[in-house]
Design a protein around this motif. Structure first.
Motif, short mmCIF file in Angstrom:
data_model
loop_
_atom_site.label_atom_id
_atom_site.label_comp_id
_atom_site.label_asym_id
_atom_site.label_seq_id
_atom_site.Cartn_x
_atom_site.Cartn_y
_atom_site.Cartn_z
N ALA A 7 0.84 -1.20 0.00
CA ALA A 7 0.00 0.00 0.00
C ALA A 7 0.88 1.25 0.00
O ALA A 7 1.93 1.28 -0.62
CB ALA A 7 -0.93 -0.03 1.21
N GLN A 8 0.47 2.27 0.73
CA GLN A 8 1.18 3.56 0.74
C GLN A 8 2.44 3.49 1.59
O GLN A 8 2.53 2.74 2.54
CB GLN A 8 0.25 4.63 1.29
N ARG A 9 3.39 4.38 1.25
CA ARG A 9 4.65 4.45 1.98
C ARG A 9 5.09 5.89 2.09
O ARG A 9 4.96 6.66 1.15
CB ARG A 9 5.69 3.62 1.24
N GLN A 10 5.63 6.25 3.27
CA GLN A 10 6.14 7.60 3.49
C GLN A 10 7.42 7.49 4.30
O GLN A 10 7.43 6.88 5.36
CB GLN A 10 5.11 8.46 4.23
N ALA A 11 8.49 8.10 3.81
CA ALA A 11 9.78 8.03 4.49
C ALA A 11 10.12 9.37 5.13
O ALA A 11 9.80 10.43 4.60
CB ALA A 11 10.88 7.64 3.51
N THR A 12 10.76 9.30 6.30
CA THR A 12 11.29 10.47 6.99
C THR A 12 12.73 10.14 7.35
O THR A 12 13.18 9.01 7.15
CB THR A 12 10.48 10.77 8.27
N PRO A 13 13.47 11.09 7.89
CA PRO A 13 14.86 10.78 8.25
C PRO A 13 15.01 9.63 9.23
O PRO A 13 15.99 8.88 9.17
CB PRO A 13 15.37 12.08 8.87
N SER A 14 14.07 9.45 10.14
CA SER A 14 14.27 8.45 11.19
C SER A 14 13.34 7.25 11.12
O SER A 14 13.57 6.26 11.82
CB SER A 14 14.11 9.11 12.56
N VAL A 15 12.31 7.29 10.29
CA VAL A 15 11.37 6.17 10.24
C VAL A 15 10.69 6.11 8.87
O VAL A 15 10.48 7.15 8.23
CB VAL A 15 10.31 6.28 11.37
N VAL A 16 10.40 4.90 8.42
CA VAL A 16 9.59 4.70 7.21
C VAL A 16 8.25 4.18 7.69
O VAL A 16 8.18 3.26 8.51
CB VAL A 16 10.25 3.68 6.26
N VAL A 17 7.17 4.77 7.18
CA VAL A 17 5.83 4.36 7.57
C VAL A 17 5.13 3.78 6.35
O VAL A 17 5.03 4.43 5.31
CB VAL A 17 5.00 5.54 8.13
N GLN A 18 4.66 2.54 6.48
CA GLN A 18 3.83 1.92 5.46
C GLN A 18 2.42 1.86 6.02
O GLN A 18 2.24 1.51 7.19
CB GLN A 18 4.33 0.51 5.14
N ALA A 19 1.43 2.18 5.21
CA ALA A 19 0.06 2.24 5.72
C ALA A 19 -0.91 1.68 4.70
O ALA A 19 -0.71 1.83 3.50
CB ALA A 19 -0.31 3.68 6.06
N ARG A 20 -1.96 1.05 5.21
CA ARG A 20 -3.03 0.58 4.33
C ARG A 20 -4.37 0.72 5.04
O ARG A 20 -4.47 0.56 6.26
CB ARG A 20 -2.82 -0.85 3.89
N ASN A 21 -5.37 1.02 4.25
CA ASN A 21 -6.74 1.08 4.75
C ASN A 21 -7.31 -0.33 4.63
O ASN A 21 -7.36 -0.89 3.55
CB ASN A 21 -7.56 2.07 3.93
#
Length: 132
Positions: A37-51
């Motif tokens: 599903a969706q993915r968003q990266a930041t300097p300290s963590v990667v977040v994967q999310a799905r509805n």
């Protein structure tokens, strides 16, 4: 003689909101579904999310760190910090019916100041939910 019941208006007598709304992801299939599903990266963590698109109202959350993060001690420390950040941020910013997988990043997740780690997670969630 039975002990007296605790008064209901004492702070800390109610279960934390986190235990009510967050559910830990344990199945590999849940992690893989979030990865697709969706993915968003930041300097300290990667977040994967799905509805999940179901009637459940809980927020699913999983944590993972690869061996790039370091040895077992470093990976566990990074995951502990991610768990605590998720407890603070997801009940407010996360959406019911969604699953989130938080992935630690090499050398940064374990050492980044905790307030910055929380800001990174919150920013990633805002960007994920701002997408159409």
């Amino acid at each position: 003689m039975t002990p007296p019941e605790a008064p209901e208006n004492i702070p800390g007598n109610t279960p934390p909101a986190v235990s009510v709304c967050l559910e830990i992801l344990k199945n590999r299939s849940d992690f893989l579904a979030a990865a697709r599903a969706q993915r968003q990266a930041t300097p300290s963590v990667v977040v994967q999310a799905r509805n999940r698109n179901d009637e459940e109202t809980h927020i699913g959350v999983g944590f993972t760190c690869s061996k790039k993060v370091g040895n077992a001690v470093a990976r566990n420390r990074a995951k502990r910090r991610l768990r605590e950040a998720a407890r603070a941020i997801l009940p407010e910013t996360g959406r019911p019916g969604w699953d989130y997988v938080l992935i630690g990043r090499a050398e940064i997740t374990a050492t980044r100041p905790f307030d910055r780690l929380q800001q990174d997670l919150q920013g990633a969630l805002h960007r994920l939910h701002a997408k159409p």
